[in-house]
Design an enzyme around this catalytic site. Sequence first.
Site, short mmCIF file in Angstrom:
data_model
loop_
_atom_site.label_atom_id
_atom_site.label_comp_id
_atom_site.label_asym_id
_atom_site.label_seq_id
_atom_site.Cartn_x
_atom_site.Cartn_y
_atom_site.Cartn_z
N VAL A 243 -9.31 7.18 8.16
CA VAL A 243 -10.67 7.69 7.95
C VAL A 243 -11.64 6.54 8.22
O VAL A 243 -11.35 5.39 7.87
CB VAL A 243 -10.86 8.18 6.48
CG1 VAL A 243 -12.23 8.82 6.30
CG2 VAL A 243 -9.76 9.15 6.08
N TYR B 46 0.84 -1.21 0.00
CA TYR B 46 0.00 0.00 0.00
C TYR B 46 0.88 1.25 0.00
O TYR B 46 0.66 2.18 -0.77
CB TYR B 46 -0.90 -0.05 1.24
CG TYR B 46 -1.91 1.07 1.32
CD1 TYR B 46 -3.09 1.03 0.59
CD2 TYR B 46 -1.70 2.18 2.16
CE1 TYR B 46 -4.04 2.05 0.70
CE2 TYR B 46 -2.64 3.20 2.26
CZ TYR B 46 -3.80 3.13 1.54
OH TYR B 46 -4.73 4.15 1.63
N1 LIG Z 1 -9.96 5.08 4.88
C1 LIG Z 1 -8.74 5.50 5.15
O1 LIG Z 1 -8.28 5.46 6.30
C2 LIG Z 1 -7.87 6.04 4.05
C3 LIG Z 1 -6.71 6.73 4.41
C4 LIG Z 1 -5.88 7.24 3.42
C5 LIG Z 1 -6.20 7.06 2.09
N2 LIG Z 1 -7.34 6.40 1.75
C6 LIG Z 1 -7.62 6.24 0.33
O2 LIG Z 1 -8.89 6.74 0.03
C7 LIG Z 1 -9.42 6.06 -1.12
C8 LIG Z 1 -10.83 5.59 -0.80
O3 LIG Z 1 -10.75 4.65 0.26
P1 LIG Z 1 -11.95 4.43 1.31
O4 LIG Z 1 -11.34 4.47 2.65
O5 LIG Z 1 -13.10 5.27 0.99
O6 LIG Z 1 -12.24 2.89 0.99
P2 LIG Z 1 -13.62 2.10 0.74
O7 LIG Z 1 -14.64 2.53 1.74
O8 LIG Z 1 -13.24 0.67 0.66
O9 LIG Z 1 -14.07 2.65 -0.68
C9 LIG Z 1 -13.31 2.37 -1.85
C10 LIG Z 1 -14.25 2.11 -2.99
O10 LIG Z 1 -13.47 1.77 -4.14
C11 LIG Z 1 -13.98 0.57 -4.69
N3 LIG Z 1 -13.00 -0.18 -5.44
C12 LIG Z 1 -12.07 -1.07 -4.99
N4 LIG Z 1 -11.39 -1.60 -6.01
C13 LIG Z 1 -11.89 -1.02 -7.13
C14 LIG Z 1 -11.61 -1.18 -8.50
N5 LIG Z 1 -10.68 -2.04 -8.94
N6 LIG Z 1 -12.30 -0.44 -9.41
C15 LIG Z 1 -13.26 0.42 -8.97
N7 LIG Z 1 -13.59 0.59 -7.70
C16 LIG Z 1 -12.91 -0.13 -6.77
C17 LIG Z 1 -14.44 -0.19 -3.47
O11 LIG Z 1 -15.26 -1.29 -3.82
P3 LIG Z 1 -15.25 -2.62 -2.87
O12 LIG Z 1 -16.39 -2.46 -1.96
O13 LIG Z 1 -15.35 -3.76 -3.80
O14 LIG Z 1 -13.93 -2.63 -2.15
C18 LIG Z 1 -15.15 0.90 -2.70
O15 LIG Z 1 -16.45 1.13 -3.18
C19 LIG Z 1 -8.44 4.91 -1.41
O16 LIG Z 1 -7.59 5.29 -2.47
C20 LIG Z 1 -7.66 4.78 -0.12
O17 LIG Z 1 -6.39 4.25 -0.32
C21 LIG Z 1 -8.18 5.88 2.70
#
Ligand SMILES: NC(=O)c1ccc[n+]([C@@H]2O[C@H](COP(=O)([O-])OP(=O)(O)OC[C@H]3O[C@@H](n4cnc5c(N)ncnc54)[C@H](OP(=O)(O)O)[C@@H]3O)[C@@H](O)[C@H]2O)c1
Length: 271
Positions: A209, A176
């Site tokens: 988050v 990651y």
């Molecule tokens: N949450 C945190 O603490 C955090 C911190 C720093 C950065 N981020 C970044 O923020 C972004 C969003 O993350 P989030 O926390 O909102 O995660 P999340 O709740 O898992 O949402 C991510 C979304 O992307 C979808 N996804 C996964 N693989 C995909 C693909 N190949 N094509 C299209 N969509 C896909 C997921 O679907 P599924 O349900 O199938 O997984 C989900 O709907 C990510 O880039 C993550 O690395 C998150």
Amino acid sequence: MIPIGIKLALNRYCQDNSGYCLKDKVVIVTGAGAGIGASTAYAFAKEGAKVVVADIIEDNVKKVTKRCEEELCAKSLGVHCDVSVDEQCKSLISDTVSKFGTIDVLVNNAGILTFGTLLNADIMEPYDKTLGINLRACVYLTMLATPYLVQTKGNVVNISSILGCTYSGNSKYMPYCISKAGLDHFMFGAALELSPCGVRVNNVCPGPVKTEIFSKAGVTGSWKEIGESFKLTDMSEPEEIADLIVYLASYKARSITGVRYYIDRGHLLMG
Ligand SMILES: NC(=O)c1ccc[n+]([C@@H]2O[C@H](COP(=O)([O-])OP(=O)(O)OC[C@H]3O[C@@H](n4cnc5c(N)ncnc54)[C@H](OP(=O)(O)O)[C@@H]3O)[C@@H](O)[C@H]2O)c1
């Protein structure tokens, strides 16, 4: 009193007078079916943007587009898209342009969290998968969107992470962390290449988050416990990240390009 010629020039760029100037802008958000992406699609719709909700889970695409349309009367388009599949990325761009005519903003948000180590010899599978979604897809989608962004003088916001510049003391995050460090470097290069064309590129780098990304990666525990593992008393809400993304994509941020924005409740400061 602003002279009329200047007023007209301003209006060309800012027709909704809200300051954000996102009304009728065409905004693609990947991974918009849940978490930060869903909040971001909603936040853009609230500003009057035409939102393209792209996600790998079709039901979630429908839920988010329905919410934007029913609660905000937004013009939206739902696209089922796995960003790690080139053909589906091409369709995302062509469906957007067929429906709305152009692209103003691309939010590369879709991402996954995986773990892998050298000692257990289990790093390659998560490495390939994570790099494919978190990094390669962002490069590919940005490349496909570039001709439209150049026409609209639009911009790209990538969702990176504080883990692009730290390990938080845990090396198992390696796949990651590498993907997010790469995404930060991609942003610098893209901003450098595209700024003469009037296209901005920035990264938002959240700390922890409250989204399902943790449970999907097998991290269990309450938000309090997950927060404490990052030495935080509380974690951010997805809506806070969405607000920063909207700001960076807006007219208010017209001078900002090539920048990483940390939004982490002080996690990096605390080491
Ligand atoms: N949450 C945190 O603490 C955090 C911190 C720093 C950065 N981020 C970044 O923020 C972004 C969003 O993350 P989030 O926390 O909102 O995660 P999340 O709740 O898992 O949402 C991510 C979304 O992307 C979808 N996804 C996964 N693989 C995909 C693909 N190949 N094509 C299209 N969509 C896909 C997921 O679907 P599924 O349900 O199938 O997984 C989900 O709907 C990510 O880039 C993550 O690395 C998150």
